[in-house]
Design an enzyme around this catalytic site. Sequence first.
Site, PDB file in Angstrom:
ATOM      1  N   CYS A 107       8.286  18.168  22.652  1.00 46.93           N
ATOM      2  CA  CYS A 107       9.676  17.712  22.576  1.00 46.93           C
ATOM      3  C   CYS A 107      10.435  18.801  21.828  1.00 46.93           C
ATOM      4  O   CYS A 107       9.877  19.863  21.554  1.00 46.93           O
ATOM      5  CB  CYS A 107       9.795  16.346  21.904  1.00 46.93           C
ATOM      6  SG  CYS A 107       9.268  16.295  20.173  1.00 46.93           S
ATOM      7  N   THR A 108      11.657  18.566  21.497  1.00 45.69           N
ATOM      8  CA  THR A 108      12.480  19.619  20.902  1.00 45.69           C
ATOM      9  C   THR A 108      11.820  20.252  19.682  1.00 45.69           C
ATOM     10  O   THR A 108      11.654  21.470  19.618  1.00 45.69           O
ATOM     11  CB  THR A 108      13.866  19.061  20.526  1.00 45.69           C
ATOM     12  OG1 THR A 108      14.401  18.387  21.663  1.00 45.69           O
ATOM     13  CG2 THR A 108      14.804  20.165  20.115  1.00 45.69           C
TER      14      THR A 108
END
Length: 181
Positions: A107-108
């Site tokens: 994810c980010t």
Amino acid sequence: MASQHVLTKVIPPLNFACVEEGLYRSAGPLSLNLPFVSDLNLDTVIWMASEDPSPDFLTWIRANGIKFLNFGIGEITAPWSPDVEINVTAALQALAEASNGRILVTCTMGRHRTGTVIGCLRRLQNWSMTSTFAEYRRFTGGNRHRDRVIEELHNIEQFDRRSIQLPEMDDRQPWLKEAQI
């Protein structure tokens, strides 16, 4: 004439770790991380952020013929919203399938959303809650996100393992062979 050696810096993405053989976790790789990620010989990327990955990472995924599974979720709250629960469950289903081969869950920043999926995987593997929580906390950046961590640990603890339909043994990832639900 001496040959010139080109040195490539091999830099892992933020919050990178090997979870199991052939299963990795990290923040979304940046351009400078792609030589490192290339060496993982990935078959599948599981993306857990609601934001899109960087254009360079998406281009790299396509250029390497890697399967991209987007189970993007926004901020996680306790209890889970139905959308979050559906996407976490779908990500776990994808993790379980041997046909997805070598996988990067990302994810980010590689902390909360990725950590929630890995925490629920640990529940499927029958890890103790203490060990599962310790692994989760290792990637969350200390006490800066204390309330968020507490909510997500609650969700991991409340995760219903029966919501996952594990594939037959021959179709299951090797690190889930022992899992019984």
